[in-house]
Design a protein around this motif. Sequence first.
Motif, short mmCIF file in Angstrom:
data_model
loop_
_atom_site.label_atom_id
_atom_site.label_comp_id
_atom_site.label_asym_id
_atom_site.label_seq_id
_atom_site.Cartn_x
_atom_site.Cartn_y
_atom_site.Cartn_z
N CYS A 6 -15.61 6.27 -3.46
CA CYS A 6 -14.83 6.70 -4.63
C CYS A 6 -13.62 5.79 -4.74
O CYS A 6 -12.66 5.92 -3.98
CB CYS A 6 -14.42 8.16 -4.50
SG CYS A 6 -13.67 8.81 -6.01
N ILE A 7 -13.70 4.86 -5.68
CA ILE A 7 -12.66 3.85 -5.85
C ILE A 7 -12.50 3.55 -7.34
O ILE A 7 -13.45 3.67 -8.10
CB ILE A 7 -13.02 2.57 -5.05
CG1 ILE A 7 -11.88 1.57 -5.07
CG2 ILE A 7 -14.32 1.96 -5.53
CD1 ILE A 7 -12.07 0.43 -4.08
N SER A 8 -11.31 3.21 -7.73
CA SER A 8 -11.05 2.86 -9.12
C SER A 8 -9.87 1.90 -9.17
O SER A 8 -9.34 1.51 -8.13
CB SER A 8 -10.79 4.11 -9.97
OG SER A 8 -10.87 3.79 -11.34
N GLU B 235 -5.96 13.01 -0.57
CA GLU B 235 -5.25 11.78 -0.22
C GLU B 235 -5.78 10.62 -1.05
O GLU B 235 -6.98 10.37 -1.10
CB GLU B 235 -5.46 11.48 1.27
CG GLU B 235 -4.70 10.28 1.76
CD GLU B 235 -4.88 10.07 3.25
OE1 GLU B 235 -5.40 9.00 3.61
OE2 GLU B 235 -4.52 10.97 4.03
N LEU B 236 -4.86 9.93 -1.72
CA LEU B 236 -5.20 8.78 -2.55
C LEU B 236 -4.50 7.55 -1.96
O LEU B 236 -3.30 7.59 -1.70
CB LEU B 236 -4.72 8.98 -3.98
CG LEU B 236 -5.12 10.30 -4.66
CD1 LEU B 236 -4.42 10.44 -6.00
CD2 LEU B 236 -6.63 10.37 -4.83
N LYS B 237 -5.22 6.46 -1.76
CA LYS B 237 -4.66 5.23 -1.20
C LYS B 237 -4.59 4.18 -2.31
O LYS B 237 -5.61 3.74 -2.82
CB LYS B 237 -5.53 4.72 -0.06
CG LYS B 237 -5.62 5.70 1.09
CD LYS B 237 -5.09 5.07 2.31
CE LYS B 237 -5.18 6.08 3.46
NZ LYS B 237 -4.09 5.91 4.35
N PHE B 238 -3.37 3.80 -2.67
CA PHE B 238 -3.13 2.80 -3.70
C PHE B 238 -2.79 1.47 -3.04
O PHE B 238 -2.08 1.43 -2.04
CB PHE B 238 -1.95 3.21 -4.58
CG PHE B 238 -2.24 4.34 -5.51
CD1 PHE B 238 -2.58 4.10 -6.83
CD2 PHE B 238 -2.18 5.65 -5.08
CE1 PHE B 238 -2.84 5.14 -7.71
CE2 PHE B 238 -2.43 6.70 -5.94
CZ PHE B 238 -2.77 6.45 -7.25
N TYR C 119 -3.49 -2.01 -9.91
CA TYR C 119 -3.65 -1.25 -8.67
C TYR C 119 -5.10 -0.89 -8.44
O TYR C 119 -5.83 -0.60 -9.38
CB TYR C 119 -2.83 0.06 -8.72
CG TYR C 119 -1.36 -0.19 -8.87
CD1 TYR C 119 -0.55 -0.30 -7.74
CD2 TYR C 119 -0.77 -0.34 -10.12
CE1 TYR C 119 0.81 -0.54 -7.87
CE2 TYR C 119 0.58 -0.59 -10.26
CZ TYR C 119 1.36 -0.68 -9.13
OH TYR C 119 2.71 -0.94 -9.25
N THR C 120 -5.49 -0.90 -7.18
CA THR C 120 -6.77 -0.36 -6.74
C THR C 120 -6.46 0.92 -6.00
O THR C 120 -5.47 0.99 -5.26
CB THR C 120 -7.49 -1.35 -5.80
OG1 THR C 120 -7.69 -2.58 -6.51
CG2 THR C 120 -8.81 -0.81 -5.33
N VAL C 121 -7.27 1.93 -6.21
CA VAL C 121 -7.03 3.22 -5.56
C VAL C 121 -8.35 3.77 -5.04
O VAL C 121 -9.40 3.64 -5.67
CB VAL C 121 -6.33 4.22 -6.52
CG1 VAL C 121 -7.16 4.45 -7.76
CG2 VAL C 121 -6.02 5.55 -5.84
N LYS D 145 0.84 -1.19 0.00
CA LYS D 145 0.00 0.00 0.00
C LYS D 145 0.87 1.24 0.00
O LYS D 145 1.95 1.25 0.57
CB LYS D 145 -0.91 0.01 1.23
CG LYS D 145 -1.87 -1.16 1.25
CD LYS D 145 -2.72 -1.13 2.49
CE LYS D 145 -3.64 -2.35 2.51
NZ LYS D 145 -4.52 -2.35 3.67
N ILE D 146 0.37 2.27 -0.66
CA ILE D 146 1.07 3.55 -0.69
C ILE D 146 0.01 4.65 -0.67
O ILE D 146 -1.05 4.52 -1.26
CB ILE D 146 2.00 3.68 -1.92
CG1 ILE D 146 2.80 4.97 -1.85
CG2 ILE D 146 1.21 3.59 -3.21
CD1 ILE D 146 3.88 5.07 -2.92
N THR D 147 0.31 5.72 0.05
CA THR D 147 -0.57 6.87 0.09
C THR D 147 0.10 8.01 -0.67
O THR D 147 1.28 8.29 -0.46
CB THR D 147 -0.85 7.31 1.55
OG1 THR D 147 -1.49 6.22 2.22
CG2 THR D 147 -1.74 8.54 1.60
N VAL D 148 -0.66 8.63 -1.55
CA VAL D 148 -0.19 9.76 -2.34
C VAL D 148 -1.13 10.92 -2.08
O VAL D 148 -2.34 10.74 -2.03
CB VAL D 148 -0.19 9.40 -3.85
CG1 VAL D 148 0.17 10.60 -4.70
CG2 VAL D 148 0.75 8.24 -4.13
N VAL D 149 -0.58 12.11 -1.91
CA VAL D 149 -1.41 13.31 -1.79
C VAL D 149 -1.18 14.13 -3.05
O VAL D 149 -0.06 14.52 -3.35
CB VAL D 149 -1.06 14.13 -0.53
CG1 VAL D 149 -1.89 15.39 -0.48
CG2 VAL D 149 -1.27 13.29 0.72
N LYS D 150 -2.26 14.32 -3.80
CA LYS D 150 -2.18 15.09 -5.04
C LYS D 150 -3.23 16.18 -4.97
O LYS D 150 -4.42 15.90 -4.75
CB LYS D 150 -2.42 14.19 -6.26
CG LYS D 150 -2.26 14.94 -7.56
CD LYS D 150 -2.26 14.03 -8.75
CE LYS D 150 -2.04 14.90 -9.98
NZ LYS D 150 -2.19 14.16 -11.20
#
Length: 82
Positions: free
Chosen positions: A39-41, A18-21, A29-31, A9-14
């Motif tokens: 809200c998931i893709s 906050e996006l959780k991959f 990948y699921t995010v 798992k990795i968290t990205v802030v864009k």
Amino acid sequence: MELLKAKSKITVVKNGIELKFEAAEEGGYTVSVPDLPGCISEGDTFEEALSNIEDAIRGWLLVAQKYKRFLLRTAKKHQLSA
């Protein structure tokens, strides 16, 4: 972007979001967006998953905006406080 191992798992802030991959066992990948329930893709690559979640965020916000308008109209119609 370096590939993540399955279940990593990795968290990205864009743009302040906050996006959780999570790397899927079958690949890709699921995010998700913790601040936007449901809200998931996903995507076959990290970049595709990022692009797909950006599209999902736009859709989520559009539906939320329309739903809020509906609730406000309904509340006014029934003289409820919004």
